[in-house]
Design a protein around this motif. Sequence first.
Motif, PDB file in Angstrom:
ATOM      1  N   SER A 110       0.818  -1.206   0.000  1.00  0.00           N
ATOM      2  CA  SER A 110       0.000   0.000   0.000  1.00  0.00           C
ATOM      3  C   SER A 110       0.853   1.258   0.000  1.00  0.00           C
ATOM      4  CB  SER A 110      -0.931  -0.010   1.220  1.00  0.00           C
ATOM      5  OG  SER A 110      -1.673   1.181   1.303  1.00  0.00           O
ATOM      6  N   GLU A 165       2.449   1.852  -3.393  1.00  0.00           N
ATOM      7  CA  GLU A 165       1.454   2.308  -4.369  1.00  0.00           C
ATOM      8  C   GLU A 165       1.141   3.790  -4.181  1.00  0.00           C
ATOM      9  OE1 GLU A 165      -1.884  -0.240  -3.846  1.00  0.00           O
ATOM     10  OE2 GLU A 165      -0.937  -1.979  -4.806  1.00  0.00           O
ATOM     11  N   ARG A 166       1.151   4.259  -2.930  1.00  0.00           N
ATOM     12  CA  ARG A 166       0.851   5.661  -2.636  1.00  0.00           C
ATOM     13  C   ARG A 166       2.014   6.584  -2.961  1.00  0.00           C
ATOM     14  NH1 ARG A 166      -0.445   3.670   2.439  1.00  0.00           N
ATOM     15  NH2 ARG A 166       1.205   5.000   3.315  1.00  0.00           N
ATOM     16  N   LEU A 167       3.216   6.051  -2.973  1.00  0.00           N
ATOM     17  CA  LEU A 167       4.401   6.867  -3.187  1.00  0.00           C
ATOM     18  C   LEU A 167       4.461   7.316  -4.650  1.00  0.00           C
ATOM     19  CD1 LEU A 167       6.998   7.975  -1.889  1.00  0.00           C
ATOM     20  CD2 LEU A 167       8.137   5.852  -2.561  1.00  0.00           C
ATOM     21  N   LYS A 168       4.363   8.585  -4.858  1.00  0.00           N
ATOM     22  CA  LYS A 168       4.276   9.122  -6.221  1.00  0.00           C
ATOM     23  C   LYS A 168       5.625   9.563  -6.789  1.00  0.00           C
ATOM     24  CE  LYS A 168      -0.156   8.604  -6.165  1.00  0.00           C
ATOM     25  NZ  LYS A 168      -0.755   7.473  -6.929  1.00  0.00           N
ATOM     26  N   GLN A 169       6.657   9.565  -5.971  1.00  0.00           N
ATOM     27  CA  GLN A 169       7.962   9.991  -6.462  1.00  0.00           C
ATOM     28  C   GLN A 169       8.914   8.805  -6.578  1.00  0.00           C
ATOM     29  OE1 GLN A 169      10.256  12.328  -3.497  1.00  0.00           O
ATOM     30  NE2 GLN A 169       8.431  12.156  -2.203  1.00  0.00           N
TER      31      GLN A 169
END
Length: 266
Positions: A202, A205-209
Amino acid sequence: MHCNSIFMRFVLLAWCASVSMGASAEKACIGVVPAGGGYAFWGEVGRGARQAGLELGLDIYFRGPSDENNPDAQKEILAVIAQKRCSALVLAPNVPERAKEVAQLRLNGVPTVYIDRSFGGSEAAAIVATDNYLAGGVAGREMARILGKHGRVVVFRMKRGVTSTDDRERGFMAAVKAAGLSVVLDEWIGSNVGEARTRSESALERLKQPFDGIFTPNESTTLATLSSLQKAGLAGKVRLIGFDMSKAFIDALNKDHLYGVVVQRP
């Protein structure tokens, strides 16, 4: 003190210690209780304890809870050891409340040696543990070496309040920050492999960088994160440095899915 190195070039070695007990005229019972069960590290602890029992003429009662998150199970095991009238206890406490049982055992003439971690009390006769802050620093400096000062790293911690993994995490963070690396994600994912796998998946998946490396402080978090990286197709692309050793880790090292592990001698 003696530490054996592992044959693979990827494996980093932390400081470790060993302890011996003198044999008595009568065959005594020694209780050995790890914090959890089912992991290669604790299995090796049990193997070493049984070997010491054979060498010293001691009965070793080795038993641990199936899940480190179940403190009541460890408390019940200590009650069994008291019923067996064991002469001493070797314990990796999984919650600070274990100090109460250890203090009572001491009053009853049963000394305790803590292994792997303690919670800062004086109720135990001794502590046998890795220098965990140093071990985390070993991992952090290796991460900085392979990524360079512009690397971006993720830290998946185990859980708050466990002194061994807390110290490894602190040592790692100090080393990478001193080297100029950026920590782009820092989260607790838990000590249970299934829970840690879900939380690490999770979080990633949330990490955008973008990120270049991950540090995990024990066997269960390393196994869970390795699985998450494999599922996401990132194994081998992201440098994972974990802790402890198992057959699964050796396989992953051979496949370049795992860059390295810091190994204590259980």
